[in-house]
Design an enzyme around this catalytic site. Structure first.
Site, mmCIF file in Angstrom:
data_model
loop_
_atom_site.group_PDB
_atom_site.id
_atom_site.type_symbol
_atom_site.label_atom_id
_atom_site.label_comp_id
_atom_site.label_asym_id
_atom_site.label_seq_id
_atom_site.Cartn_x
_atom_site.Cartn_y
_atom_site.Cartn_z
ATOM 1 N N ASP A 1 0.889 -1.165 0.000
ATOM 2 C CA ASP A 1 0.000 0.000 0.000
ATOM 3 C C ASP A 1 0.925 1.212 0.000
ATOM 4 O OD1 ASP A 1 -2.250 1.626 0.181
ATOM 5 O OD2 ASP A 1 -2.208 1.609 2.371
ATOM 6 N N GLU B 1 -1.181 -1.177 -4.851
ATOM 7 C CA GLU B 1 -2.426 -0.444 -5.052
ATOM 8 C C GLU B 1 -2.271 0.510 -6.225
ATOM 9 O OE1 GLU B 1 -4.883 0.867 -1.639
ATOM 10 O OE2 GLU B 1 -4.760 2.834 -2.585
ATOM 11 N N ASP C 1 -2.539 1.129 7.016
ATOM 12 C CA ASP C 1 -1.744 0.863 5.811
ATOM 13 C C ASP C 1 -1.253 -0.589 5.775
ATOM 14 O OD1 ASP C 1 -1.053 4.016 5.116
ATOM 15 O OD2 ASP C 1 -1.102 3.542 7.251
#
Lengths: 179, 179
Positions: free
Chosen positions: A7, A68, A141
């Site tokens: 992430d 991501e 996260d």
């Protein structure tokens, strides 16, 4: 399949490693965050992210990296930092010859909660359940990185099955006797 | 001072090396473009940009790297690619301990043409004149990279002079006898 989920972020870059195949229980192998100081220069921050991710890749040897996908609909400044951190993650993986797959936040949320609009708490709760953890990984996260890895295992396997089915169908057709 | 200017992009990443100090004629040392195939995967493209920029850094050994600062006001897809390419450029420089400076497109245009709203042709014409070239470097990304390097030499030196003046002023003040 062992997947490293990333992430991306300059201040906190979530990382999570999950082992699994679709239809079997998943196993968390590692989770954490690569941090860089907000007051450091951008070059220094990107070098720290590279070093941090390299250490994760060295230690866990994933077969695939899921990152991501960054969109620019939000805050401009944040998005640039996220795009730069994601570039470093993609570069680190590709340099090792590892396949890199990008998943949107909606795809990740839909994969683990059933809804592309789920909030952080819901994603954290499902990650905790799916990986049989005692508590949701902190910070968010880190949980998001695990969700990315789970998303990739499930979506990746489904895509593979489809490809295999198509390949089998084509193969069967070409093997039909031409009479 | 030798500066490597980088106009970041996934398809064409402009690179230009200029030697100079403010108030003296500038000299172009090298100019070119690092290209990656538009149909390649993002990871492959970032690896190619890294390899290309490393080759330029190895060959020309700049003291400073100037990179165009990316804004997200334009096309979303293009901006993401530009941000990713710029992250690789910043990373390559910072990993070698080279100072990295970011300049906005307006700063660069204003530095070489006197107007922050100058068009590509005007920037190309001034780069050609300032570096005493026979023709504007092609493609525009290469000319823009040279303009970035020139901008940095002029602004960097101006900024240095200001810092030196401020430092000298402060130093003079602290050296005043306290009577």
């Amino acid at each position: 399949m062992r997947v490293l989920g990333v992430d991306p972020g300059l201040t906190r870059c979530g990382v999570g490693v999950v082992d699994g195949t679709a239809g079997r229980p998943l196993a968390m192998v590692g989770v954490g965050v690569v941090r860089t100081p907000a007051d450091a220069e951008i070059g220094r921050r990107l070098v720290l992210i590279e070093q941090g991710l390299e250490a994760w890749l060295d230690e866990y040897r994933p077969e695939v990296v899921a990152v991501e996908r960054v969109f620019s609909q939000h805050n401009v400044r944040t998005v640039m930092g996220t795009a730069q951190a994601s570039a470093v993650a993609i570069l680190c993986a590709a340099r090792r010859g590892l396949p890199v797959h990008l998943h949107t936040p909606s795809e990740v949320k839909a994969a683990v909660t059933g809804s592309g609009r789920a909030d952080k708490a819901q994603v954290g709760a499902m990650v905790t359940r799916l990986l049989r953890l005692d508590a949701p990984p902190k910070p968010a996260d880190a949980a998001d990185a695990l969700a990315l890895a789970i998303c990739h295992i499930w979506r990746g396997t489904a895509a593979n099955r489809l490809q295999q089915a198509v390949a089998a169908h084509k193969s069967a057709r070409t093997q039909e006797p031409v009479t």
